[in-house]
Design a protein around this motif. Structure first.
Motif, PDB file in Angstrom:
ATOM      1  N   LYS A 152       0.406  -1.019  -0.050  1.00 48.38           N
ATOM      2  CA  LYS A 152       0.298   0.187  -0.250  1.00 48.38           C
ATOM      3  C   LYS A 152       0.995   1.424  -0.067  1.00 48.38           C
ATOM      4  O   LYS A 152       1.569   1.388   0.669  1.00 48.38           O
ATOM      5  N   PHE A 153       0.688   2.297  -0.983  1.00 49.50           N
ATOM      6  CA  PHE A 153       1.508   3.468  -1.141  1.00 49.50           C
ATOM      7  C   PHE A 153       0.731   4.068  -0.048  1.00 49.50           C
ATOM      8  O   PHE A 153      -0.406   4.308  -0.526  1.00 49.50           O
ATOM      9  N   ASP A 154       1.947   5.490   0.364  1.00 50.63           N
ATOM     10  CA  ASP A 154       1.190   6.738   1.006  1.00 50.63           C
ATOM     11  C   ASP A 154       0.922   7.931   0.324  1.00 50.63           C
ATOM     12  O   ASP A 154       2.290   8.462  -0.196  1.00 50.63           O
ATOM     13  N   VAL A 155      -0.240   8.192   0.322  1.00 52.64           N
ATOM     14  CA  VAL A 155      -0.076   8.584  -0.882  1.00 52.64           C
ATOM     15  C   VAL A 155      -0.970  10.501   0.177  1.00 52.64           C
ATOM     16  O   VAL A 155      -1.901  10.234   0.708  1.00 52.64           O
ATOM     17  N   THR A 156      -0.715  11.684   0.004  1.00 56.39           N
ATOM     18  CA  THR A 156      -0.633  12.697   0.545  1.00 56.39           C
ATOM     19  C   THR A 156      -1.132  13.827  -1.195  1.00 56.39           C
ATOM     20  O   THR A 156      -0.698  14.053  -1.826  1.00 56.39           O
ATOM     21  N   PHE A 195      -8.367   5.441 -10.034  1.00 61.68           N
ATOM     22  CA  PHE A 195      -7.682   4.530 -11.960  1.00 61.68           C
ATOM     23  C   PHE A 195      -6.462   3.645 -11.379  1.00 61.68           C
ATOM     24  O   PHE A 195      -5.766   2.815 -11.668  1.00 61.68           O
ATOM     25  N   ILE A 196      -5.553   3.831 -10.330  1.00 61.40           N
ATOM     26  CA  ILE A 196      -4.406   3.761 -10.332  1.00 61.40           C
ATOM     27  C   ILE A 196      -4.004   2.910  -9.412  1.00 61.40           C
ATOM     28  O   ILE A 196      -3.781   2.034  -9.415  1.00 61.40           O
ATOM     29  N   PHE A 197      -5.137   3.263  -8.144  1.00 62.46           N
ATOM     30  CA  PHE A 197      -5.233   2.435  -6.528  1.00 62.46           C
ATOM     31  C   PHE A 197      -5.761   1.156  -6.204  1.00 62.46           C
ATOM     32  O   PHE A 197      -6.312   0.559  -5.670  1.00 62.46           O
ATOM     33  N   GLY A 198      -7.071   1.634  -7.152  1.00 63.51           N
ATOM     34  CA  GLY A 198      -8.435   0.297  -7.568  1.00 63.51           C
ATOM     35  C   GLY A 198      -9.429   1.155  -5.932  1.00 63.51           C
ATOM     36  O   GLY A 198     -10.150   2.480  -6.070  1.00 63.51           O
ATOM     37  N   ALA A 199     -10.138  -0.119  -5.638  1.00 62.96           N
ATOM     38  CA  ALA A 199     -11.462   0.402  -5.158  1.00 62.96           C
ATOM     39  C   ALA A 199     -11.797   1.169  -3.583  1.00 62.96           C
ATOM     40  O   ALA A 199     -10.479   0.578  -3.469  1.00 62.96           O
ATOM     41  N   THR A 200     -12.515   1.608  -3.335  1.00 62.65           N
ATOM     42  CA  THR A 200     -12.552   2.017  -1.676  1.00 62.65           C
ATOM     43  C   THR A 200     -12.253   1.061  -0.793  1.00 62.65           C
ATOM     44  O   THR A 200     -13.264   0.205  -1.185  1.00 62.65           O
ATOM     45  N   GLN A 201     -11.830   0.943   0.139  1.00 60.72           N
ATOM     46  CA  GLN A 201     -11.985  -0.063   1.253  1.00 60.72           C
ATOM     47  C   GLN A 201     -13.000   1.113   2.551  1.00 60.72           C
ATOM     48  O   GLN A 201     -13.121   0.254   3.315  1.00 60.72           O
ATOM     49  N   ARG A 202     -11.827   1.874   2.874  1.00 58.16           N
ATOM     50  CA  ARG A 202     -12.693   3.088   3.856  1.00 58.16           C
ATOM     51  C   ARG A 202     -12.195   4.685   3.621  1.00 58.16           C
ATOM     52  O   ARG A 202     -11.484   4.693   2.819  1.00 58.16           O
ATOM     53  N   ASN A 203     -13.523   4.774   4.474  1.00 59.49           N
ATOM     54  CA  ASN A 203     -13.528   6.216   3.550  1.00 59.49           C
ATOM     55  C   ASN A 203     -14.182   7.542   4.833  1.00 59.49           C
ATOM     56  O   ASN A 203     -15.315   7.322   5.531  1.00 59.49           O
ATOM     57  N   VAL A 204     -13.230   8.273   5.193  1.00 58.40           N
ATOM     58  CA  VAL A 204     -13.494   8.985   6.692  1.00 58.40           C
ATOM     59  C   VAL A 204     -13.437  10.424   5.640  1.00 58.40           C
ATOM     60  O   VAL A 204     -12.411  10.709   5.655  1.00 58.40           O
ATOM     61  N   VAL A 205     -14.499  10.920   6.060  1.00 53.50           N
ATOM     62  CA  VAL A 205     -14.409  12.428   6.145  1.00 53.50           C
ATOM     63  C   VAL A 205     -13.748  12.881   7.351  1.00 53.50           C
ATOM     64  O   VAL A 205     -13.967  12.654   8.554  1.00 53.50           O
ATOM     65  N   ALA A 213     -12.365  20.454   2.064  1.00 47.69           N
ATOM     66  CA  ALA A 213     -12.844  19.893   2.492  1.00 47.69           C
ATOM     67  C   ALA A 213     -11.695  18.562   2.730  1.00 47.69           C
ATOM     68  O   ALA A 213     -11.028  18.945   1.789  1.00 47.69           O
ATOM     69  N   ALA A 214     -11.836  17.342   3.158  1.00 47.00           N
ATOM     70  CA  ALA A 214     -10.114  16.648   3.919  1.00 47.00           C
ATOM     71  C   ALA A 214     -11.173  15.163   4.454  1.00 47.00           C
ATOM     72  O   ALA A 214     -11.597  15.375   4.667  1.00 47.00           O
ATOM     73  N   GLY A 215     -10.145  14.522   4.581  1.00 46.43           N
ATOM     74  CA  GLY A 215     -10.327  13.136   4.410  1.00 46.43           C
ATOM     75  C   GLY A 215      -9.145  12.499   4.094  1.00 46.43           C
ATOM     76  O   GLY A 215      -8.244  12.265   3.695  1.00 46.43           O
ATOM     77  N   PHE A 216      -9.801  11.178   4.707  1.00 46.26           N
ATOM     78  CA  PHE A 216      -8.630  10.212   4.372  1.00 46.26           C
ATOM     79  C   PHE A 216      -9.362   8.463   3.867  1.00 46.26           C
ATOM     80  O   PHE A 216     -10.156   8.616   3.719  1.00 46.26           O
ATOM     81  N   LEU A 217      -8.533   8.820   2.563  1.00 44.69           N
ATOM     82  CA  LEU A 217      -9.405   7.349   1.753  1.00 44.69           C
ATOM     83  C   LEU A 217      -8.219   5.588   2.261  1.00 44.69           C
ATOM     84  O   LEU A 217      -7.049   6.273   1.472  1.00 44.69           O
ATOM     85  N   GLU A 218      -8.557   4.739   2.025  1.00 41.35           N
ATOM     86  CA  GLU A 218      -7.857   3.965   1.726  1.00 41.35           C
ATOM     87  C   GLU A 218      -8.077   3.155   0.643  1.00 41.35           C
ATOM     88  O   GLU A 218      -9.651   2.270   0.355  1.00 41.35           O
ATOM     89  N   LEU A 219      -7.708   2.525  -0.077  1.00 39.07           N
ATOM     90  CA  LEU A 219      -7.598   2.121  -1.015  1.00 39.07           C
ATOM     91  C   LEU A 219      -7.291   0.774  -0.722  1.00 39.07           C
ATOM     92  O   LEU A 219      -6.796   0.338  -0.675  1.00 39.07           O
TER      93      LEU A 219
END
Length: 315
Positions: A152-156, A195-205, A213-219
């Motif tokens: 899993k890549f760490d993306v900001t 497109f790059i990292f795939g489907a959503t596993q977790r989506n937190v706002v 707006a800001a949040g955390f998205l685990e793909l």
């Protein structure tokens, strides 16, 4: 040579579509906008018919269908976000394939409705997802595909595009029409991430305001901290007063540089669509699901590993 109609001719993005129609050696036959400040048409298709009421525009399109040489082949939608669904459906029922700007629609339910209209009419809808054609994005996608399956890549992701007071007075400042800042300026970034990292596993706002707006998205292959804003006050000190836009994507410590190479991506998108390689309705589903959840989620307490811009605001 294909015949095109264009809805939203006075909009910001419309010239890119006009240029793409011209540069793919096709014809803009008719255009529509409630605003008549569309002199830009002269630069691309001065012969185009133009209407300021949709009924006359649509009737003109019906008349063009009487002859194979004038019948419309494609219907390009550049109108405000909240009108996309109705305009896409109208284009399909006019016998055209439709090319639409992002976001196609605000919810998966409306996407399903367009799938039904496609089936009823036998025509297709394509979304402009131009970042998928950017060389730097394609290279990163290949790098991810070559990595270990469990990595899993760490993306900001940080995107700030300053907007003046006009924004709040326009349809873009009305969340009922633009669907909010995460959808209006962020949906193409979320599509890029999927497109790059795939489907959503977790989506937190973590933050959901009118201007940011800001949040955390685990793909599947990434953990993404994201921050989007239209407030110039959020610009980093290093660019404040010098630039009005700040774009940064850090992927596991490496900057993704894609500030160049945007010029012709709409034309590339049109070429791919005309060649039968466009991105259809299902290609947009993940990003639509993501921004819908962001719009409707209750922001949670800001954790220690949130986007640094959000942590700064929380202190």
């Amino acid at each position: 040579m294909k015949n095109f109609a264009l809805v939203g001719a006075a909009g910001f993005v419309a010239p890119r579509h006009m240029r793409a129609i011209r540069d793919t050696s096709n014809t803009l036959a008719v255009a529509y906008d409630i605003n008549d400040s569309v002199g830009i048409i002269d630069s691309f298709a001065p012969q185009s018919a133009f209407f300021t009421d949709f009924e006359s525009f649509y009737e003109h399109g019906q008349r063009l269908r009487r002859s194979p040489s004038t019948a419309l082949d494609y219907f390009s939608v550049c109108s405000p976000n909240h009108l996309h669904h109705a305009h896409i459906a109208a284009g399909l029922r006019l016998g055209c394939d439709v090319i639409c700007e992002k976001p196609l629609v605000p919810t998966p339910d409306l996407l399903d409705e367009l799938v039904r209209v496609e089936s009823e009419t036998g025509r297709c809808v394509y979304s402009i997802l131009q970042l998928r054609h950017h060389e730097a994005i394609l290279q990163l996608r290949e790098k991810v595909r070559q990595a270990r399956l469990d990595r899993k890549f760490d993306v900001t992701l940080t995107y700030i595009t300053s907007r003046g007071k006009w924004y709040a007075a326009s349809w873009k400042g009305d969340p009922r029409k633009s669907f909010g800042v995460a959808t209006n300026i962020g949906v193409h970034f979320f599509d890029m991430l999927h497109f790059i990292f795939g489907a959503t596993q977790r989506n937190v706002v973590h933050l959901n305001e009118v201007d940011r707006a800001a949040g955390f998205l685990e793909l599947e292959h990434a953990r993404v901290r994201w921050f989007l804003s239209i407030d110039a006050g959020d610009l980093p000190e290093s660019v404040r007063g010098q630039k009005t836009t700040y774009r940064s994507i850090d992927v596991s410590g490496e900057a993704l540089e894609f500030s160049e190479g945007f010029t012709d991506l709409h034309t590339v998108s049109y070429r791919e669509i005309l060649a039968g390689h466009g991105f259809g309705l299902e290609e947009s589903r993940r990003a639509i699901e993501t921004v819908q959840l962001i719009r409707t989620a209750q922001p949670v307490a800001v954790p220690a590993d949130a986007h640094p811009f959000v942590r700064r605001m929380a202190t």
